[in-house]
Design a protein around this motif. Structure first.
Motif, PDB file in Angstrom:
ATOM      1  N   LEU A 242       0.890  -1.145   0.000  1.00  0.00           N
ATOM      2  CA  LEU A 242       0.000   0.000   0.000  1.00  0.00           C
ATOM      3  C   LEU A 242       0.933   1.200   0.000  1.00  0.00           C
ATOM      4  O   LEU A 242       1.587   1.496   0.996  1.00  0.00           O
ATOM      5  N   ALA A 243       1.035   1.865  -1.154  1.00  0.00           N
ATOM      6  CA  ALA A 243       2.055   2.889  -1.361  1.00  0.00           C
ATOM      7  C   ALA A 243       1.536   4.266  -0.973  1.00  0.00           C
ATOM      8  O   ALA A 243       0.453   4.682  -1.395  1.00  0.00           O
ATOM      9  N   VAL A 244       2.324   4.950  -0.157  1.00  0.00           N
ATOM     10  CA  VAL A 244       2.099   6.357   0.157  1.00  0.00           C
ATOM     11  C   VAL A 244       3.147   7.133  -0.621  1.00  0.00           C
ATOM     12  O   VAL A 244       4.345   7.024  -0.361  1.00  0.00           O
ATOM     13  N   GLU A 245       2.708   7.906  -1.622  1.00  0.00           N
ATOM     14  CA  GLU A 245       3.648   8.587  -2.512  1.00  0.00           C
ATOM     15  C   GLU A 245       3.728  10.066  -2.170  1.00  0.00           C
ATOM     16  O   GLU A 245       2.718  10.773  -2.137  1.00  0.00           O
ATOM     17  N   LEU A 246       4.959  10.523  -1.914  1.00  0.00           N
ATOM     18  CA  LEU A 246       5.225  11.932  -1.623  1.00  0.00           C
ATOM     19  C   LEU A 246       5.565  12.630  -2.929  1.00  0.00           C
ATOM     20  O   LEU A 246       6.515  12.258  -3.607  1.00  0.00           O
TER      21      LEU A 246
ATOM     22  N   GLY B  91       7.864  16.630  -2.168  1.00  0.00           N
ATOM     23  CA  GLY B  91       7.525  16.125  -0.848  1.00  0.00           C
ATOM     24  C   GLY B  91       6.432  16.870  -0.135  1.00  0.00           C
ATOM     25  O   GLY B  91       6.243  16.701   1.076  1.00  0.00           O
ATOM     26  N   GLN B  92       5.652  17.704  -0.825  1.00  0.00           N
ATOM     27  CA  GLN B  92       4.648  18.546  -0.182  1.00  0.00           C
ATOM     28  C   GLN B  92       3.228  17.974  -0.266  1.00  0.00           C
ATOM     29  O   GLN B  92       2.367  18.404   0.484  1.00  0.00           O
ATOM     30  N   THR B  93       2.981  17.068  -1.203  1.00  0.00           N
ATOM     31  CA  THR B  93       1.644  16.489  -1.344  1.00  0.00           C
ATOM     32  C   THR B  93       1.735  14.967  -1.281  1.00  0.00           C
ATOM     33  O   THR B  93       2.800  14.376  -1.460  1.00  0.00           O
ATOM     34  N   VAL B  94       0.584  14.338  -1.046  1.00  0.00           N
ATOM     35  CA  VAL B  94       0.541  12.901  -0.785  1.00  0.00           C
ATOM     36  C   VAL B  94      -0.574  12.259  -1.595  1.00  0.00           C
ATOM     37  O   VAL B  94      -1.668  12.819  -1.722  1.00  0.00           O
ATOM     38  N   SER B  95      -0.312  11.081  -2.149  1.00  0.00           N
ATOM     39  CA  SER B  95      -1.346  10.240  -2.751  1.00  0.00           C
ATOM     40  C   SER B  95      -1.127   8.810  -2.267  1.00  0.00           C
ATOM     41  O   SER B  95      -0.032   8.459  -1.820  1.00  0.00           O
ATOM     42  N   VAL B  96      -2.170   7.987  -2.354  1.00  0.00           N
ATOM     43  CA  VAL B  96      -2.067   6.604  -1.894  1.00  0.00           C
ATOM     44  C   VAL B  96      -2.637   5.665  -2.948  1.00  0.00           C
ATOM     45  O   VAL B  96      -3.582   6.013  -3.671  1.00  0.00           O
ATOM     46  N   SER B  97      -2.060   4.456  -3.028  1.00  0.00           N
ATOM     47  CA  SER B  97      -2.537   3.457  -3.976  1.00  0.00           C
ATOM     48  C   SER B  97      -2.184   2.075  -3.461  1.00  0.00           C
ATOM     49  O   SER B  97      -1.204   1.892  -2.721  1.00  0.00           O
ATOM     50  N   LEU B  98      -2.979   1.097  -3.839  1.00  0.00           N
ATOM     51  CA  LEU B  98      -2.696  -0.306  -3.547  1.00  0.00           C
ATOM     52  C   LEU B  98      -2.169  -0.937  -4.830  1.00  0.00           C
ATOM     53  O   LEU B  98      -2.742  -0.736  -5.902  1.00  0.00           O
ATOM     54  N   ARG B  99      -1.083  -1.714  -4.715  1.00  0.00           N
ATOM     55  CA  ARG B  99      -0.398  -2.185  -5.911  1.00  0.00           C
ATOM     56  C   ARG B  99      -0.078  -3.671  -5.824  1.00  0.00           C
ATOM     57  O   ARG B  99       0.033  -4.245  -4.755  1.00  0.00           O
TER      58      ARG B  99
END
Length: 341
Positions: free
Chosen positions: A306-310, A314-322
């Motif tokens: 489960l990726a938390v991408e900066l 490095g100021q914003t965040v998105s998430v995805s399951l891979r």
């Protein structure tokens, strides 16, 4: 560093207690410093009528009872300081409660996994940030709809489920909840639900009722692990799961290694952006979206992140399951980014 924590209780007591993870033995019985507490979902308040944890010698300690409970699934509840600080591992749980949203009484008695609990008490955890040992200091007893009983052990930010049971519905006199014949049962239940749920929560309950299989479904484990990628240096990651467990990963890795995990409900990430700014993000997952994503990627035994991408320096965040074939963006997740310390 921002982090979650349960309620803190400051005790002005002089206790003959060991350091975290240490054990005192009386005869051949290992003794540990812990106290019991109670838990129930915020959406589904319960009335705990009686709860007792029994030891091998027949003695017992009570779970704080005769109270309404809706503090959150797996969260620490009331604290009563009774008896000796050091106690043996309980071998049996007896529990009676009333479920307001179902208008049902439940009662059950269950043997506890003594060997596993003893091992956890002896090992404790190592704080992933400080490297200091932490002992398990709480046994949390939870009551959920359909008679589900969960038992967790808590050490600092770490909460681990050690047992789960299903209690049968049982007939009980209504006066065990309130001994006042002038107040109708239905009126009293409605009043309690309004107090605990508020107008919005009560409207949701009126629409949805109590979904069948909800809390047993929360206990399903998947082979996945959190992964932080992109611009920034992670400092700490906390995960709260739908089944009531909490997990902490810091500089030295996870407090407790896990090969499989339940579905997360929230995450808290601390990191340092490339420009040196300390940042934190709270991530609240949409329940329907994240369960659908795990169901789609749960084929076979392959572990997936489960990726938390900066992003954006490095100021914003998105998430995805891979996995090795798919990237499923979790677009309905609510993400709050703020400056850390």
């Amino acid at each position: 560093m921002a982090r979650w924590a349960g309620p803190r209780v400051l005790l002005a007591l002089v206790l003959l207690a060991a350091l975290p993870g240490c054990v005192r033995k009386e005869g051949s019985t290992p003794m540990f410093d812990w106290i019991p507490t109670e838990s129930a979902p915020k959406r589904f308040p319960m009335r705990l009528l009686r709860g007792d944890l029994f030891f091998a010698d027949g003695k017992s300690i009570y779970v704080p009872d005769q109270r309404d409970v809706s503090n959150g699934w797996g969260k620490r509840g009331s604290v009563h300081i009774v008896g000796d600080a050091l106690k043996p591992v309980p071998v049996r749980l007896e529990l009676e409660w009333f479920s307001y949203t179902e208008d049902r009484f439940y009662q059950g008695a269950y043997d506890l996994p003594v060997e596993r609990m003893t091992e956890l008490f002896k090992k404790g955890v190592t704080d992933p940030d400080t490297g200091r040992p932490q002992g398990f200091e709480r046994i949390i007893v939870g009551m959920a709809p359909e008679g589900l009983v969960s038992v967790w052990m808590a050490a600092g930010a770490e909460v681990v489920e050690v047992a789960a049971f299903t209690a049968p519905q049982t007939p009980q006199p209504w006066k065990r909840v309130i001994d006042n014949p002038r107040i109708a049962r239905g009126d009293f239940i409605r009043q309690v639900l309004k107090e605990h749920l508020g107008a919005e929560g009560l409207a949701r309950f009126d629409r949805e009722g109590v979904p069948k299989g909800l809390y047993p479904g929360y206990r399903v484990q998947y082979r996945w692990g959190p992964q932080v990628v992109g611009d920034g240096k992670p400092k700490g990651l906390w995960t709260r799961s739908f089944n009531g467990e909490n997990a902490h990963i810091g500089h030295a890795g996870p407090a407790i290694p896990r090969d499989s995990r339940p579905v997360p409900s929230e995450m808290l990430l601390d990191w340092t952006a490339p420009d040196g700014m300390p940042l934190s993000a709270k991530i609240f997952f949409d329940e329907a979206e994240i369960f659908a994503a795990f169901a789609k990627l749960s084929r076979g035994d392959a572990k997936h992140p489960l990726a938390v991408e900066l992003e954006t320096a490095g100021q914003t965040v998105s998430v995805s399951l891979r996995d090795d074939q798919y990237v499923l963006p979790l677009q309905k997740a609510a993400i709050e980014v703020y400056r850390g310390r």
